[in-house]
Enzyme design. Structure first.
Site, PDB file in Angstrom:
ATOM      1  N   PHE A 168       0.806  -1.224   0.000  1.00 55.72           N
ATOM      2  CA  PHE A 168       0.000   0.000   0.000  1.00 55.72           C
ATOM      3  C   PHE A 168       0.834   1.266   0.000  1.00 55.72           C
ATOM      4  O   PHE A 168       0.367   2.320  -0.417  1.00 55.72           O
ATOM      5  CB  PHE A 168      -0.942   0.024   1.217  1.00 55.72           C
ATOM      6  CG  PHE A 168      -0.257   0.323   2.533  1.00 55.72           C
ATOM      7  CD1 PHE A 168       0.018   1.621   2.917  1.00 55.72           C
ATOM      8  CD2 PHE A 168       0.098  -0.713   3.391  1.00 55.72           C
ATOM      9  CE1 PHE A 168       0.644   1.884   4.130  1.00 55.72           C
ATOM     10  CE2 PHE A 168       0.723  -0.451   4.598  1.00 55.72           C
ATOM     11  CZ  PHE A 168       0.999   0.860   4.970  1.00 55.72           C
ATOM     12  N   LYS A 221      -1.329  -7.838  -8.468  1.00 55.97           N
ATOM     13  CA  LYS A 221      -2.259  -7.781  -7.347  1.00 55.97           C
ATOM     14  C   LYS A 221      -1.809  -6.639  -6.428  1.00 55.97           C
ATOM     15  O   LYS A 221      -0.920  -6.787  -5.614  1.00 55.97           O
ATOM     16  CB  LYS A 221      -2.257  -9.102  -6.575  1.00 55.97           C
ATOM     17  CG  LYS A 221      -3.586  -9.427  -5.842  1.00 55.97           C
ATOM     18  CD  LYS A 221      -3.997  -8.437  -4.787  1.00 55.97           C
ATOM     19  CE  LYS A 221      -3.170  -8.573  -3.538  1.00 55.97           C
ATOM     20  NZ  LYS A 221      -3.658  -7.631  -2.437  1.00 55.97           N
ATOM     21  N   GLU A 271      -5.206  -3.826  -1.498  1.00 58.40           N
ATOM     22  CA  GLU A 271      -6.634  -3.501  -1.505  1.00 58.40           C
ATOM     23  C   GLU A 271      -6.915  -2.171  -0.819  1.00 58.40           C
ATOM     24  O   GLU A 271      -8.030  -1.639  -0.933  1.00 58.40           O
ATOM     25  CB  GLU A 271      -7.421  -4.629  -0.832  1.00 58.40           C
ATOM     26  CG  GLU A 271      -7.172  -4.793   0.658  1.00 58.40           C
ATOM     27  CD  GLU A 271      -5.939  -5.590   1.011  1.00 58.40           C
ATOM     28  OE1 GLU A 271      -5.792  -5.958   2.196  1.00 58.40           O
ATOM     29  OE2 GLU A 271      -5.101  -5.842   0.096  1.00 58.40           O
ATOM     30  N   SER A 284       5.702  -6.756   4.310  1.00 55.69           N
ATOM     31  CA  SER A 284       6.321  -7.009   5.609  1.00 55.69           C
ATOM     32  C   SER A 284       7.114  -8.307   5.575  1.00 55.69           C
ATOM     33  O   SER A 284       6.875  -9.192   4.743  1.00 55.69           O
ATOM     34  CB  SER A 284       5.250  -7.094   6.694  1.00 55.69           C
ATOM     35  OG  SER A 284       4.455  -8.261   6.513  1.00 55.69           O
ATOM     36  N   CYS A 321       9.524   1.774   3.455  1.00 55.04           N
ATOM     37  CA  CYS A 321      10.457   0.731   3.883  1.00 55.04           C
ATOM     38  C   CYS A 321      11.873   1.263   3.979  1.00 55.04           C
ATOM     39  O   CYS A 321      12.747   0.613   4.564  1.00 55.04           O
ATOM     40  CB  CYS A 321      10.397  -0.472   2.952  1.00 55.04           C
ATOM     41  SG  CYS A 321      10.967  -0.124   1.284  1.00 55.04           S
ATOM     42  N   GLU A 337       9.188  -3.254  13.327  1.00 51.64           N
ATOM     43  CA  GLU A 337       8.988  -2.297  12.236  1.00 51.64           C
ATOM     44  C   GLU A 337       7.629  -1.616  12.467  1.00 51.64           C
ATOM     45  O   GLU A 337       6.578  -2.206  12.221  1.00 51.64           O
ATOM     46  CB  GLU A 337       9.000  -2.992  10.868  1.00 51.64           C
ATOM     47  CG  GLU A 337       8.866  -1.998   9.724  1.00 51.64           C
ATOM     48  CD  GLU A 337       8.776  -2.660   8.356  1.00 51.64           C
ATOM     49  OE1 GLU A 337       9.186  -2.022   7.372  1.00 51.64           O
ATOM     50  OE2 GLU A 337       8.280  -3.802   8.274  1.00 51.64           O
TER      51      GLU A 337
END
Length: 493
Positions: free
Chosen positions: A147, A171, A174, A224, A279, A378
């Site tokens: 995301f 993909k 969402e 992640s 990240c 994280e």
């Protein structure tokens, strides 16, 4: 309703399940997104597999022409895409624009595919025998993107995969799915044949089907570390080539000789840009020697000036969802309970505009211990931890002992220390007086340790290698003087 994109058009079948897409600045539902069923993922893979038969044989000239056209369309419409990213992700428009500008670099790299796919040739490796290498596409590729960069991360993978002759099923997250549909539409406008790029939305159902589908030959993933490990183990167990980029805990080491104003500027910029949902965000500042007190004060004073809100002059937006905001906020209490000093509490930061969204201002902890959850986890939010240590050696040991190895930075005016640091540090991407050392597109992006599963980094030369298979051809064309039978073992002569 945000629909799938399959075989060159919006999928019209009514979805069995849907998900909410929020406006993070208001906290309200802005749209619905269709969640793919197994059969819908199969339809996308089938379209990609059918398209691969012809696209793999498309000339390099045709592929590069499509890529150049896409680059021009994306550059012309980057403002529109930035607005889509900002609306669904929450990052301010200027930050979204920067994301797309960096994505354009990857597209431009893929435009050079004729040069990138040149093989080697050895004439007369043996008498009248030539040996040469070629790179061929792997087939249908699955791309699973996160995301936090809904435009840039898909464009790390999709252009290179397509330019190499593969077909793709993407993909996206969402949480902010519209950017991927916008990208697919631009590719269609650029002349990409139907089925070469497909987009399916959804959750674990869609991910698992891509990981298991026998026609999918490779998977690229960013997310992640727990999910990256799952994607890598599941995908490889089904015989797929997998690159899975995981999480991070990026340290910024500040030596006593550093320019502390430069370091403080960098810590705030890299720690709180995009609300810390990067990240490559700096989440730990390692203050070496006597610089801690002064450095913390400089960071604190800059945080007060950070403008948080949804207005055009704002520098930092909300977090992506209410659930994620609440998770990040929980670390503030955990840090205090563990004994860290809460220097700046982001819950008290003023918000410019509607304050009902998923807001959390910049947060600063000092005297953080390496056993505290605010250090080990994280957090993926605007939380910056300052850890103090006595020496360069202690700082390096701290970074190298961390389970993550994505990015790191050192701030110093000592060239010898910087050179030693880049040699000794066990991290994949290193900045010297650069807080966010994201490589340019003609290098490759990726970490070490639990920040990467697989042996291929993203985009650049590693991307071309990942999306192709090497084949070596040994050939001999007979001349009129050839003749005779020889039953001996072939030898190089």
């Amino acid at each position: 309703m945000i629909k799938h994109w399959i075989n060159g058009k919006h999928w019209q079948d009514a979805p069995e399940r849907t998900g909410d897409v929020y406006d993070p600045s208001t906290g309200k539902v802005a749209n619905q997104v269709a969640f793919a069923s197994v059969s819908e993922v199969d339809a996308a893979v089938d379209a990609a597999a059918e398209a691969f038969a012809s696209w793999r044989n498309a000339s390099l000239a045709q592929r590069s022409t499509v890529m150049f056209k896409f680059r021009e369309l994306l550059n012309a419409r980057k403002g529109d895409l930035a607005a889509i990213v900002s609306a669904e992700h929450g990052k301010v428009v200027s930050d979204a624009g920067g994301e797309i500008q960096r994505a354009l670099e990857s597209v431009e790299y893929a435009c050079g595919i004729p040069q990138l796919l040149k093989g080697g040739f050895s004439e007369n490796a043996s008498t009248r025998v030539d040996v040469y290498s070629i790179q061929q596409p792997v087939g249908v590729v699955g791309v699973i993107s996160p995301f936090n960069f809904p435009a840039m991360v898909p464009l790390w993978f999709v252009p290179t995969a397509i330019a190499c002759g593969n077909t793709v099923v993407l993909k996206p997250s969402e949480k902010d799915p519209s950017a991927s549909i916008f990208i697919a539409e631009l590719f269609a406008e650029a002349g990409l044949p139907d089925g070469v790029l497909n987009v399916v939305h959804g959750d674990k159902v869609a991910v698992d089907r891509l990981l298991e589908h026998p026609a999918v030959k490779a998977i690229s993933f960013v997310g992640s570390t727990p999910i990256a490990r799952y994607v890598y183990e599941t995908g490889t167990s089904h015989g797929k080539r997998v690159q899975a980029l995981g999480g991070a805990k990026n340290h910024m080491v500040v030596l006593p000789d550093a320019d502390l104003d430069l370091a403080a500027d960098a810590a705030v910029s890299a720690g709180f840009g995009s609300a810390g949902e990067r990240c490559m965000a700096i989440s730990v500042v390692v203050a070496v020697g006597p610089v801690g007190d002064e450095l913390v004060e400089k960071i604190k004073s800059r945080i007060a000036d950070v403008k948080v809100g949804s207005g055009p002059s704002c520098e930092m937006g909300p977090l992506v969802t209410g659930v994620h905001r609440d998770k990040v906020t929980s670390y503030l209490d955990a840090g205090v309970e563990a004994g860290a000093s809460l220097v700046v509490d982001g819950r008290n930061h003023p918000i410019d505009g509607d304050a009902s969204g998923f807001w959390l201002g910049p947060t600063l902890f000092d005297h953080v211990g390496t056993d505290m959850s605010i250090y080990t986890d994280e957090i993926f939010g605007p939380v910056l931890s300052v850890v103090r240590c006595d020496s360069y050696e202690e700082a390096v040991e701290m970074v190298n002992s961390n389970r993550y190895g994505n990015g790191t930075a050192i701030f110093t005016n000592d060239g010898g220390a910087a050179r030693r640091f880049q040699n000794e540090i066990e991290v994949g991407m290193v900045g010297v007086n650069v807080p966010i050392p994201v490589p340019v597109a003609y290098y490759s992006f990726g970490g070490w340790k639990e920040s990467l599963f697989g042996d291929a980094h993203a985009y650049g030369p590693h991307g071309v290698h990942f999306f192709t298979r090497s084949k070596v051809v040994t050939s001999r064309w007979l001349d009129p003087s050839h003749g005779g039978v020889n039953l001996g073992f072939p030898q190089n002569t």
